[in-house]
Design an enzyme around this catalytic site. Structure first.
Site, PDB file in Angstrom:
ATOM      1  N   LYS A  13       7.672 -10.111  -5.708  1.00 27.02           N
ATOM      2  CA  LYS A  13       7.318 -10.092  -7.137  1.00 27.02           C
ATOM      3  C   LYS A  13       7.809  -8.817  -7.818  1.00 27.02           C
ATOM      4  CE  LYS A  13       2.834 -10.358  -6.819  1.00 27.02           C
ATOM      5  NZ  LYS A  13       2.468 -10.506  -5.421  1.00 27.02           N
ATOM      6  N   ARG A 171      -6.384  -9.222   2.239  1.00 27.15           N
ATOM      7  CA  ARG A 171      -5.643  -9.459   0.990  1.00 27.15           C
ATOM      8  C   ARG A 171      -5.061 -10.871   0.957  1.00 27.15           C
ATOM      9  NH1 ARG A 171      -1.395  -5.089   1.149  1.00 27.15           N
ATOM     10  NH2 ARG A 171      -0.742  -5.746  -0.912  1.00 27.15           N
TER      11      ARG A 171
HETATM   12  P1  AMP Z   1      -0.882  -5.216  -5.127  1.00 26.95           P
HETATM   13  O1  AMP Z   1      -0.073  -3.966  -5.172  1.00 26.95           O
HETATM   14  O2  AMP Z   1      -0.584  -6.150  -6.261  1.00 26.95           O
HETATM   15  O3  AMP Z   1      -0.831  -5.907  -3.779  1.00 26.95           O
HETATM   16  O4  AMP Z   1      -2.412  -4.765  -5.346  1.00 26.95           O
HETATM   17  C1  AMP Z   1      -3.023  -3.866  -4.460  1.00 26.95           C
HETATM   18  C2  AMP Z   1      -4.524  -3.867  -4.650  1.00 26.95           C
HETATM   19  O5  AMP Z   1      -4.862  -3.479  -6.008  1.00 26.95           O
HETATM   20  C3  AMP Z   1      -5.235  -5.190  -4.452  1.00 26.95           C
HETATM   21  O6  AMP Z   1      -5.484  -5.474  -3.095  1.00 26.95           O
HETATM   22  C4  AMP Z   1      -6.520  -4.958  -5.233  1.00 26.95           C
HETATM   23  O7  AMP Z   1      -7.405  -4.094  -4.530  1.00 26.95           O
HETATM   24  C5  AMP Z   1      -6.014  -4.189  -6.446  1.00 26.95           C
HETATM   25  N1  AMP Z   1      -5.594  -5.114  -7.545  1.00 26.95           N
HETATM   26  C6  AMP Z   1      -4.342  -5.296  -8.035  1.00 26.95           C
HETATM   27  N2  AMP Z   1      -4.339  -6.179  -9.045  1.00 26.95           N
HETATM   28  C7  AMP Z   1      -5.617  -6.570  -9.213  1.00 26.95           C
HETATM   29  C8  AMP Z   1      -6.281  -7.473 -10.098  1.00 26.95           C
HETATM   30  N3  AMP Z   1      -5.622  -8.190 -11.040  1.00 26.95           N
HETATM   31  N4  AMP Z   1      -7.632  -7.627  -9.961  1.00 26.95           N
HETATM   32  C9  AMP Z   1      -8.323  -6.936  -9.053  1.00 26.95           C
HETATM   33  N5  AMP Z   1      -7.771  -6.076  -8.174  1.00 26.95           N
HETATM   34  C10 AMP Z   1      -6.434  -5.884  -8.254  1.00 26.95           C
END
Ligand code: AMP
Length: 214
Positions: A13, A171
């Protein structure tokens, strides 16, 4: 044009989002990174976010709503926003719907980068990050030139705190339970663009652009 990019962790992404932002001049909201930046600040809010992130759990909708406020401005909607990592569950989808109505704008397309669970796992385990400059690497698809050191600043690369086996499992579980159902909602609205995320970066980029008519 306002876009959402959705897909499991490791689906590419971020890579596709950056190419689209550059090509289409959109404002980029990478929610995970915005939250990581806040977490690095060591304020009470930052420490709360860091604790959710290191366990692989979603941060609360209240925090997300707060973060969104500064992004969902008339000015940003005029340029068009690319949402990456948001919405991630049903209540965030509803929150976004309300905000879109308030600003009298809509989401034009939801890009869904689909990869298998196994591929997601394989890619996540190979991810490394530079603790100094934040550069990202993948030992399989985008290895550093110099062993385990950052190409840009020479620091020793590390695994992200939420990329331990435990946090990865958590996750991916959260994704399947909370985020995957959103795909059907957007499919029914007729705005879903599903792309096979196991193709090359260039092929995926071109397929997305063709479908956006850009
Ligand atoms: P990512 O880098 O997108 O994998 O996000 C890493 C972490 O950030 C996730 O595992 C959540 O803890 C937090 N996070 C990111 N986006 C969101 C969201 N829209 N809602 C809640 N937590 C989020």
């Amino acid at each position: 044009m306002n876009l959402i990019i959705l897909g499991p962790q490791g689906s590419g992404k971020g890579t596709q989002a950056k190419l689209l932002v550059e090509k289409l001049g959109l404002v980029y909201l990478e929610m995970g990174e915005v939250l990581r930046e806040l977490a690095r600040k060591k304020t009470p809010l930052g420490e709360k976010i860091a604790s959710f992130q290191s366990q692989g759990k979603l941060v609360t909708d209240e925090i997300i709503a707060e973060v969104l406020k500064s992004f969902l401005t008339e000015e940003n909607f005029k340029k068009g926003i690319l949402f990456d990592g948001f919405p991630r569950n049903l209540s965030q989808t509803n929150l976004l719907e309300d905000e879109l109505k308030n600003h009298q704008v809509k989401i034009d397309k939801v890009i869904f980068l689909n990869i298998s669970f196994q591929e997601s796992l394989r890619r996540l385990k190979a991810r490394r990050i530079c603790p100094t400059c934040g550069a990202n690497y993948n030992l399989v698809t985008m290895p550093p030139k110099n062993g385990k050191l950052c190409d840009q600043c020479g620091s020793q690369l590390i695994t992200r705190s939420d990329e331990t086996d435990e946090a990865i499992k958590e996750r991916l579980g959260v994704y399947q339970k909370e985020t995957l159902p959103l795909i059907e909602i957007y499919r029914q609205k007729g705005i879903l663009l599903e792309v096979n995320g196991e193709q090359s970066v260039g092929t995926i980029h071109l397929e997305i652009l063709k479908n956006l008519g850009s």
